[in-house]
Design an enzyme around this catalytic site. Structure first.
Site, PDB file in Angstrom:
ATOM      1  CB  ALA A  67     -15.334  11.935   3.145  1.00 63.11           C
ATOM      2  N   GLY A 110     -13.446  12.357   7.961  1.00 61.63           N
ATOM      3  CA  GLY A 110     -14.860  12.598   8.226  1.00 61.63           C
ATOM      4  C   GLY A 110     -15.407  11.739   9.360  1.00 61.63           C
ATOM      5  CD  GLU A 113     -13.876  16.554   9.346  1.00 57.44           C
ATOM      6  OE1 GLU A 113     -14.146  15.757   8.413  1.00 57.44           O
ATOM      7  OE2 GLU A 113     -13.508  17.716   9.153  1.00 57.44           O
ATOM      8  CD  GLU A 133      -9.549  15.085   6.741  1.00 54.41           C
ATOM      9  OE1 GLU A 133      -8.576  15.055   7.535  1.00 54.41           O
ATOM     10  OE2 GLU A 133     -10.730  14.973   7.120  1.00 54.41           O
TER      11      GLU A 133
HETATM   12  N1  CO8 Z   1     -13.080   6.021   1.345  1.00 53.16           N
HETATM   13  C1  CO8 Z   1     -13.365   4.996   0.494  1.00 53.16           C
HETATM   14  N2  CO8 Z   1     -12.996   3.734   0.719  1.00 53.16           N
HETATM   15  C2  CO8 Z   1     -12.288   3.493   1.848  1.00 53.16           C
HETATM   16  C3  CO8 Z   1     -11.954   4.496   2.762  1.00 53.16           C
HETATM   17  C4  CO8 Z   1     -12.388   5.820   2.460  1.00 53.16           C
HETATM   18  N3  CO8 Z   1     -12.163   6.846   3.302  1.00 53.16           N
HETATM   19  N4  CO8 Z   1     -11.253   3.941   3.766  1.00 53.16           N
HETATM   20  C5  CO8 Z   1     -11.165   2.642   3.505  1.00 53.16           C
HETATM   21  N5  CO8 Z   1     -11.777   2.348   2.343  1.00 53.16           N
HETATM   22  C6  CO8 Z   1     -11.904   1.042   1.677  1.00 53.16           C
HETATM   23  C7  CO8 Z   1     -10.614   0.645   1.001  1.00 53.16           C
HETATM   24  O1  CO8 Z   1     -10.509   1.270  -0.246  1.00 53.16           O
HETATM   25  C8  CO8 Z   1     -10.777  -0.851   0.912  1.00 53.16           C
HETATM   26  O2  CO8 Z   1     -11.644  -1.150  -0.163  1.00 53.16           O
HETATM   27  P1  CO8 Z   1     -11.184  -2.209  -1.320  1.00 53.16           P
HETATM   28  O3  CO8 Z   1     -11.133  -3.509  -0.580  1.00 53.16           O
HETATM   29  O4  CO8 Z   1     -12.290  -2.102  -2.307  1.00 53.16           O
HETATM   30  O5  CO8 Z   1      -9.857  -1.750  -1.803  1.00 53.16           O
HETATM   31  C9  CO8 Z   1     -11.522  -1.197   2.202  1.00 53.16           C
HETATM   32  O6  CO8 Z   1     -12.130   0.020   2.635  1.00 53.16           O
HETATM   33  C10 CO8 Z   1     -10.613  -1.694   3.309  1.00 53.16           C
HETATM   34  O7  CO8 Z   1      -9.584  -0.731   3.503  1.00 53.16           O
HETATM   35  P2  CO8 Z   1      -8.014  -1.112   3.564  1.00 53.16           P
HETATM   36  O8  CO8 Z   1      -7.763  -2.308   2.730  1.00 53.16           O
HETATM   37  O9  CO8 Z   1      -7.251   0.121   3.249  1.00 53.16           O
HETATM   38  O10 CO8 Z   1      -7.906  -1.509   5.100  1.00 53.16           O
HETATM   39  P3  CO8 Z   1      -6.590  -1.423   6.027  1.00 53.16           P
HETATM   40  O11 CO8 Z   1      -6.980  -2.088   7.293  1.00 53.16           O
HETATM   41  O12 CO8 Z   1      -5.398  -1.883   5.281  1.00 53.16           O
HETATM   42  O13 CO8 Z   1      -6.384   0.150   6.292  1.00 53.16           O
HETATM   43  C11 CO8 Z   1      -7.070   2.406   6.861  1.00 53.16           C
HETATM   44  C12 CO8 Z   1      -7.321   0.882   7.021  1.00 53.16           C
HETATM   45  C13 CO8 Z   1      -5.750   2.802   7.479  1.00 53.16           C
HETATM   46  C14 CO8 Z   1      -8.221   3.107   7.588  1.00 53.16           C
HETATM   47  C15 CO8 Z   1      -7.076   2.785   5.367  1.00 53.16           C
HETATM   48  O14 CO8 Z   1      -8.229   2.222   4.746  1.00 53.16           O
HETATM   49  C16 CO8 Z   1      -7.104   4.268   5.091  1.00 53.16           C
HETATM   50  O15 CO8 Z   1      -6.086   4.943   5.190  1.00 53.16           O
HETATM   51  N6  CO8 Z   1      -8.286   4.820   4.702  1.00 53.16           N
HETATM   52  C17 CO8 Z   1      -8.426   6.207   4.339  1.00 53.16           C
HETATM   53  C18 CO8 Z   1      -8.412   7.099   5.560  1.00 53.16           C
HETATM   54  C19 CO8 Z   1      -8.547   8.546   5.136  1.00 53.16           C
HETATM   55  O16 CO8 Z   1      -7.692   9.117   4.478  1.00 53.16           O
HETATM   56  N7  CO8 Z   1      -9.665   9.197   5.544  1.00 53.16           N
HETATM   57  C20 CO8 Z   1      -9.917  10.566   5.240  1.00 53.16           C
HETATM   58  C21 CO8 Z   1     -10.784  10.678   4.039  1.00 53.16           C
HETATM   59  S1  CO8 Z   1     -11.027  12.370   3.543  1.00 53.16           S
HETATM   60  C22 CO8 Z   1     -12.192  12.954   4.551  1.00 53.16           C
HETATM   61  O17 CO8 Z   1     -12.753  12.270   5.353  1.00 53.16           O
HETATM   62  C23 CO8 Z   1     -12.566  14.406   4.402  1.00 53.16           C
HETATM   63  C24 CO8 Z   1     -13.882  14.741   5.121  1.00 53.16           C
HETATM   64  C25 CO8 Z   1     -14.332  16.061   4.698  1.00 53.16           C
HETATM   65  C26 CO8 Z   1     -14.118  16.190   3.236  1.00 53.16           C
HETATM   66  C27 CO8 Z   1     -14.288  17.571   2.761  1.00 53.16           C
HETATM   67  C28 CO8 Z   1     -13.977  17.660   1.277  1.00 53.16           C
HETATM   68  C29 CO8 Z   1     -14.493  18.933   0.645  1.00 53.16           C
END
Ligand code: CO8
Length: 259
Positions: A67, A110, A113, A133
């Site tokens: 997400a 997400g 999921e 998460e």
């Molecule tokens: N949301 C928003 N932006 C994201 C996300 C995300 N989930 N993942 C990556 N991005 C963005 C980064 O912010 C970055 O943007 P910017 O260049 O503007 O800073 C761009 O994508 C590239 O990402 P990275 O530079 O971080 O790329 P890396 O190759 O270094 O790393 C990873 C890749 C490991 C995937 C890393 O981006 C990461 O850890 N992302 C987050 C993963 C995460 O925690 N996902 C779970 C999110 S929560 C969720 O999904 C809950 C679902 C249900 C929610 C229910 C709530 C009520």
């Protein structure tokens, strides 16, 4: 085909609709407008008689990294409760034709999921799954605690969800999360091939099969068996049943109706 901002749609093979998540700069983070578009594309595919199966994919680098954290960061309880945040994601699960997830790269949160909402999952060797998460101070909210647990078992699901650590394609195959790991670079082609094969069968039969298999995760066994038998009986009302069985007896290939 409608023009979308966050997804691409195409028909790569007869009977197959391909939906590609397309927010490359955010690793396909699932923002609300993307989900709205996904649901619109699904509605079109559901109503289009030519579509027999849908493939959902992302990019080589990311199926979807979860997400959109930037969108969620400042949300309040009041807002997520009032708007029933994440509920609309469920549309993919209630979609009535078979769905195939073609996964390369990150399928996190997400993203994992959404993949698990599909009926059948294929992975590239590069695929990386997880429910991270917990590292954000929340828990999975789009089925992760339920679907992953049913797929991999309680202890393994607990370890993954409580630590947030990821698992790879090989583990996903061993644990039954994905049906196959395919050669790097071929996951979309393979998924489209499977979709084309599914779309070549009787449409009503594939829809009934999907409904019956998914009921195995919803119903007690006696009710699931009853539903299966009812659906089985109902297929005797279709032209495809007459055609399929006649073709067998006449030693020829069946020609199903909705092609
Ligand atoms: N949301 C928003 N932006 C994201 C996300 C995300 N989930 N993942 C990556 N991005 C963005 C980064 O912010 C970055 O943007 P910017 O260049 O503007 O800073 C761009 O994508 C590239 O990402 P990275 O530079 O971080 O790329 P890396 O190759 O270094 O790393 C990873 C890749 C490991 C995937 C890393 O981006 C990461 O850890 N992302 C987050 C993963 C995460 O925690 N996902 C779970 C999110 S929560 C969720 O999904 C809950 C679902 C249900 C929610 C229910 C709530 C009520």
């Amino acid at each position: 085909l409608e023009k979308f901002e966050h997804i691409l749609t195409s028909s790569p093979a007869p009977g197959v609709a391909l939906i590609t998540l397309n927010r490359p700069k955010a690793l396909n983070a699932l923002c609300s407008p993307l989900i709205v578009e996904l649901n619109k594309a699904l509605k079109v595919a559901e109503e289009d008689d030519a579509v027999g199966a849908v493939v959902v994919t992302g990019s080589e680098k990311a199926f979807a990294a979860g997400a959109d954290i930037k969108e969620m960061k400042d949300k309040t309880y009041d807002e997520v409760f009032r708007t029933n945040f994440i509920e609309s994601w469920h549309r993919l699960y209630t979609f009535r034709k078979p769905t195939i997830a073609a996964i390369s790269g990150f399928a996190l949160g997400g993203g994992c999921e959404i993949a698990m909402m599909c009926d059948l999952l294929l992975a590239s060797p590069s695929a990386k799954f997880g429910q991270p998460e917990i590292n954000l101070g929340v828990i999975p909210g789009a089925g992760g605690t339920q679907r992953l647990t049913r797929l991999v078992g309680r202890s393994r699901a607990m370890e993954l969800i409580l630590t947030g650590k990821t698992f790879n394609a090989e583990q996903a195959e061993q644990w039954g999360v994905v049906s196959r790991v395919v050669r790097e670079g071929s996951v979309v082609d393979e998924a489209v091939k499977v979709g084309e094969e599914i779309a070549s069968k009787g449409r009503l039969a594939t829809m009934a099969a999907k409904e019956a298999v998914n009921a195995a995760y919803e119903l007690p066994l006696s009710e699931g068996l009853r539903l299966e038998r009812k659906l089985f009986h109902s297929l005797f009302a279709t032209a495809d049943q007459k055609e399929g069985m006649s073709a067998f007896v006449e030693k020829r290939k069946p020609k199903f109706a909705h092609l």
